[in-house]
Design an enzyme around this catalytic site. Structure first.
Site, mmCIF file in Angstrom:
data_model
loop_
_atom_site.group_PDB
_atom_site.id
_atom_site.type_symbol
_atom_site.label_atom_id
_atom_site.label_comp_id
_atom_site.label_asym_id
_atom_site.label_seq_id
_atom_site.Cartn_x
_atom_site.Cartn_y
_atom_site.Cartn_z
ATOM 1 N N HIS A 152 0.821 -1.213 0.000
ATOM 2 C CA HIS A 152 0.000 0.000 0.000
ATOM 3 C C HIS A 152 0.855 1.263 0.000
ATOM 4 O O HIS A 152 0.618 2.186 0.780
ATOM 5 C CB HIS A 152 -0.925 0.014 1.218
ATOM 6 C CG HIS A 152 -2.007 -1.012 1.177
ATOM 7 N ND1 HIS A 152 -2.962 -1.064 0.183
ATOM 8 C CD2 HIS A 152 -2.286 -2.038 2.013
ATOM 9 C CE1 HIS A 152 -3.791 -2.076 0.414
ATOM 10 N NE2 HIS A 152 -3.406 -2.683 1.512
ATOM 11 N N ARG A 180 6.786 -6.047 3.806
ATOM 12 C CA ARG A 180 5.486 -6.605 3.433
ATOM 13 C C ARG A 180 5.412 -6.527 1.914
ATOM 14 O O ARG A 180 5.392 -5.438 1.334
ATOM 15 C CB ARG A 180 4.313 -5.858 4.059
ATOM 16 C CG ARG A 180 2.983 -6.445 3.550
ATOM 17 C CD ARG A 180 1.778 -5.949 4.306
ATOM 18 N NE ARG A 180 1.466 -4.550 4.033
ATOM 19 C CZ ARG A 180 0.386 -3.934 4.508
ATOM 20 N NH1 ARG A 180 -0.472 -4.583 5.271
ATOM 21 N NH2 ARG A 180 0.175 -2.654 4.237
ATOM 22 N N GLU A 218 -6.210 -11.479 7.776
ATOM 23 C CA GLU A 218 -6.928 -10.203 7.740
ATOM 24 C C GLU A 218 -8.296 -10.295 7.068
ATOM 25 O O GLU A 218 -8.887 -9.267 6.729
ATOM 26 C CB GLU A 218 -6.064 -9.139 7.055
ATOM 27 C CG GLU A 218 -5.460 -9.575 5.731
ATOM 28 C CD GLU A 218 -4.435 -8.590 5.189
ATOM 29 O OE1 GLU A 218 -4.413 -7.422 5.634
ATOM 30 O OE2 GLU A 218 -3.652 -8.982 4.303
ATOM 31 N N ASP A 251 -8.081 -4.362 7.872
ATOM 32 C CA ASP A 251 -8.847 -5.243 6.995
ATOM 33 C C ASP A 251 -9.731 -6.200 7.784
ATOM 34 O O ASP A 251 -10.826 -6.554 7.328
ATOM 35 C CB ASP A 251 -7.914 -6.015 6.066
ATOM 36 C CG ASP A 251 -7.483 -5.184 4.868
ATOM 37 O OD1 ASP A 251 -8.343 -4.481 4.308
ATOM 38 O OD2 ASP A 251 -6.305 -5.219 4.508
#
Length: 259
Positions: A50, A75, A154, A180
């Site tokens: 993200h 990540r 998530e 999430d």
């Protein structure tokens, strides 16, 4: 004076039961990562899911963090399992994979980031040898234990399958994503990472990880929540991201001069 951890000690410390706090990077500028790594964080983690951090900027950031004497994590982007292997080659010590919703997802992740017999990670590169000081044979024998793979839990599907995901060889642990989880558990009604349903999900994930003898990690919505999560025994905890650090510093300075 902050004590600087030795590189490639992250897995050992997590397996010893320590709670470690990582900064979370979203800006593709290695100098920022270098500055942050020289503070009191236990690690610095780059978010490729993200943010605008791409593979090259993550590799450069890992080098900057290693130069500062700290461990680096990443990540990876959604289903970018091959990138996880390349980033381990570059010197990352922990790889977090988002949206691991099934045993099949977990197996694909583990296959990419673990050498046989746990997976099918391909041999290549030499940066990790420079950083560890190991010869190739010693690195090969120890790499699966020296690096950490965390599957993100998530979604409702992942939560239902958490025991099976944890049982996959090569999955070292799980990483809980509160934002999430709140969206999926509240059926898209709102974003509320501090909701009780999220705390209940965290409790279920922690119980499953303890039962499996695996590691835990999570994103903390606030420093106060991070302190609570550490007290609960969570291992790899995201404390704050770089954009909040920059904004917070700017706001504090302006508050001083403007009263």
């Amino acid at each position: 004076m902050h004590q600087t951890p030795k590189p490639f000690e992250l897995a050992r410390r997590l397996r010893a039961g320590e709670s470690l706090f990582t900064a979370w990077m979203s800006m593709p500028e290695p100098l920022i990562a270098d500055h942050v790594a020289r503070e009191g964080f236990d690690a610095v983690t780059f978010d490729m899911q993200h943010s605008s951090i791409d593979l090259l900027s993550a590799m450069r950031g890992i080098s900057a963090v290693n130069h500062a004497g700290k461990p680096a994590g990443v990540r990876i982007a959604l289903e970018a399992f091959g990138d996880g292997a390349r980033l381990l080659d570059t010197g990352a010590e922990i790889i977090i994979a988002p949206m691991i919703n099934s045993v099949a997802d977990a197996k694909r992740f583990a296959s990419a980031v673990k050498y046989p017999p746990l997976g099918d990670r391909s041999w290549g590169g030499n940066r990790f040898q420079q950083l560890t000081g190991m010869n190739p044979q010693d690195y090969l024998r120890q790499a699966n234990e020296m690096t950490v793979s965390l599957a993100m839990i998530e979604t409702t599907a992942a939560l239902a399958a958490v025991d099976d995901i944890l049982a996959v060889p090569g999955i070292d642990g799980v990483f809980a994503g509160p934002s999430d989880l709140s969206i999926t558990l509240l059926k898209g009604e709102k974003l509320d990472p501090n909701n009780q349903v999220v705390k209940d999900a965290f409790a279920k994930i922690m119980t499953a990880a303890k039962k499996a003898g695996k590691l835990t990690g999570c994103y903390a919505p606030s420093p106060e929540r991070a302190k609570e999560l550490a007290a609960e025994g969570w291992g790899f905890i995201t404390l704050i991201n770089d954009s909040l650090m920059v904004r917070g510093g700017a706001q504090n300075a302006l508050n001083v001069v403007r009263g």
